[in-house]
Design an enzyme around this catalytic site. Structure first.
Site, short mmCIF file in Angstrom:
data_model
loop_
_atom_site.label_atom_id
_atom_site.label_comp_id
_atom_site.label_asym_id
_atom_site.label_seq_id
_atom_site.Cartn_x
_atom_site.Cartn_y
_atom_site.Cartn_z
N PRO A 12 0.79 -1.23 0.00
CA PRO A 12 0.00 0.00 0.00
C PRO A 12 0.83 1.28 0.00
CG PRO A 12 -0.12 -1.11 2.13
CD PRO A 12 0.52 -2.07 1.17
N ASN A 13 0.34 2.23 -0.78
CA ASN A 13 0.86 3.60 -0.86
C ASN A 13 2.17 3.72 -1.64
OD1 ASN A 13 -1.30 4.77 0.74
ND2 ASN A 13 -0.36 3.71 2.48
N ARG A 20 5.05 11.15 -2.34
CA ARG A 20 4.75 10.83 -0.95
C ARG A 20 5.98 11.05 -0.07
NH1 ARG A 20 4.63 4.67 1.36
NH2 ARG A 20 3.83 5.15 3.42
N TYR A 25 11.11 9.05 1.53
CA TYR A 25 11.15 8.00 0.51
C TYR A 25 11.86 8.42 -0.78
CZ TYR A 25 7.73 5.89 3.63
OH TYR A 25 7.11 5.36 4.74
N ASN A 81 8.15 -5.33 -0.43
CA ASN A 81 7.98 -4.14 0.39
C ASN A 81 6.49 -4.07 0.71
OD1 ASN A 81 7.79 -1.73 1.68
ND2 ASN A 81 8.93 -0.54 0.14
N ALA A 84 2.94 -0.51 5.10
CA ALA A 84 2.46 -0.56 6.49
C ALA A 84 1.91 -1.94 6.87
CB ALA A 84 1.39 0.51 6.70
N HIS A 87 3.78 -4.10 9.39
CA HIS A 87 3.66 -3.94 10.85
C HIS A 87 2.33 -4.47 11.38
CE1 HIS A 87 6.97 -1.40 9.77
NE2 HIS A 87 6.19 -0.55 9.12
N ASP A 94 1.48 -15.34 7.31
CA ASP A 94 1.00 -16.70 7.07
C ASP A 94 1.12 -17.08 5.60
OD1 ASP A 94 0.44 -17.02 9.73
OD2 ASP A 94 -1.74 -16.88 9.52
N GLU A 105 12.58 -9.14 2.63
CA GLU A 105 11.80 -7.99 3.09
C GLU A 105 12.59 -6.71 2.80
OE1 GLU A 105 11.00 -8.18 7.29
OE2 GLU A 105 10.28 -6.12 7.38
N HIS A 107 12.61 -2.36 2.85
CA HIS A 107 12.07 -1.05 3.20
C HIS A 107 13.00 0.03 2.65
CE1 HIS A 107 9.14 -3.00 5.65
NE2 HIS A 107 10.11 -3.71 6.19
N ILE A 108 12.40 1.03 2.04
CA ILE A 108 13.18 2.15 1.50
C ILE A 108 13.82 2.92 2.64
CG2 ILE A 108 12.98 4.33 0.22
CD1 ILE A 108 10.53 2.96 -1.25
N SER A 109 13.03 3.17 3.66
CA SER A 109 13.51 3.92 4.83
C SER A 109 14.05 2.95 5.88
CB SER A 109 12.36 4.73 5.43
OG SER A 109 11.34 3.86 5.92
N ARG A 114 12.71 5.12 12.89
CA ARG A 114 11.48 5.92 12.78
C ARG A 114 10.55 5.64 13.98
NH1 ARG A 114 9.05 5.26 7.00
NH2 ARG A 114 7.85 7.07 7.72
N ARG A 118 6.78 1.29 13.77
CA ARG A 118 7.39 0.70 12.57
C ARG A 118 8.51 -0.29 12.94
NH1 ARG A 118 5.24 3.90 8.45
NH2 ARG A 118 4.88 6.03 9.15
C1 DQA Z 1 8.12 1.31 4.10
C2 DQA Z 1 8.13 1.59 5.61
C3 DQA Z 1 6.75 1.35 6.20
O1 DQA Z 1 6.79 1.61 7.61
C4 DQA Z 1 5.75 2.29 5.57
O2 DQA Z 1 4.47 2.05 6.08
C5 DQA Z 1 5.77 2.22 4.08
C6 DQA Z 1 7.04 2.13 3.39
C7 DQA Z 1 9.46 1.67 3.45
O3 DQA Z 1 9.66 1.27 2.30
O4 DQA Z 1 10.31 2.34 4.06
O5 DQA Z 1 4.72 2.32 3.44
O6 DQA Z 1 7.88 -0.07 3.89
#
Ligand code: DQA
Length: 153
Positions: A12-13, A20, A25, A81, A84, A87, A94, A105, A107-109, A114, A118
């Site tokens: 998502p997002n 964003r 990011y 990725n 959210a 978390h 599962d 796994e 994550h960009i950040s 943070r 997270r």
């Molecule tokens: C994220 C970190 C997550 O906490 C956040 O909800 C995202 C992006 C990252 O790529 O840093 O949507 O996965």
């Protein structure tokens, strides 16, 4: 298997990348990330399958599909990725476990630098590896790591 597929699955997002929270990011769009992933896959002799969804069930279906492809020997694994959902989603945990998917796994950040909410990941316990905090370059690192894990398997 000469040209295995690598699935890069975005949650998502992540369709909003570029506009964003660019301070967190970066300025690169999801289309930029797809190009970067395609180059990284080609460098490792792999074929990219790049997807994004804002819907948990769609992500779960993609993970099941990927697990079946991995079992059939046509897929090296997935870079995920989960945004959210990382978390919050026991269902994604599962799905990866149930599909026996080799997952990195991503994550960009640096999620650990943070907010506290997270810091916990439902994905990490079922992931082969975790990459966070390298910006979108992390996708390249994750693809390289996945290709190495696939060769070593
Ligand atoms: C994220 C970190 C997550 O906490 C956040 O909800 C995202 C992006 C990252 O790529 O840093 O949507 O996965």
């Amino acid at each position: 298997m000469p040209h295995p597929t690598i699935l890069v699955l975005n949650g998502p997002n992540l369709n909003l990348l570029g506009s964003r929270e660019p301070g967190v990011y970066g300025a690169r769009t999801l289309a930029d990330v797809e190009r970067l992933c395609r180059d990284a896959c080609e460098a490792h002799g792999c074929v990219l399958d790049f997807r994004q969804s804002n819907h948990e069930g769609v992500l779960i279906d993609a993970i099941h599909e990927a697990g079946a492809a991995q079992a059939a020997g046509t897929l090296a694994g997935a870079v995920i990725n989960a945004g959210a959902y990382t978390h919050t989603s026991l269902a994604l945990h599962d799905a990866i476990k149930g599909a026996q998917l080799r997952a990195v796994e991503l994550h960009i950040s640096n999620v650990h630098a943070r907010e506290a909410f997270r810091h916990h990941s439902h994905i990490s316990p079922v992931a082969a590896g975790v990459i966070a905090g390298f910006g979108v370059a992390g996708y390249t690192l994750a693809i390289t790591g996945l290709a190495l894990l696939f060769l070593a398997a």
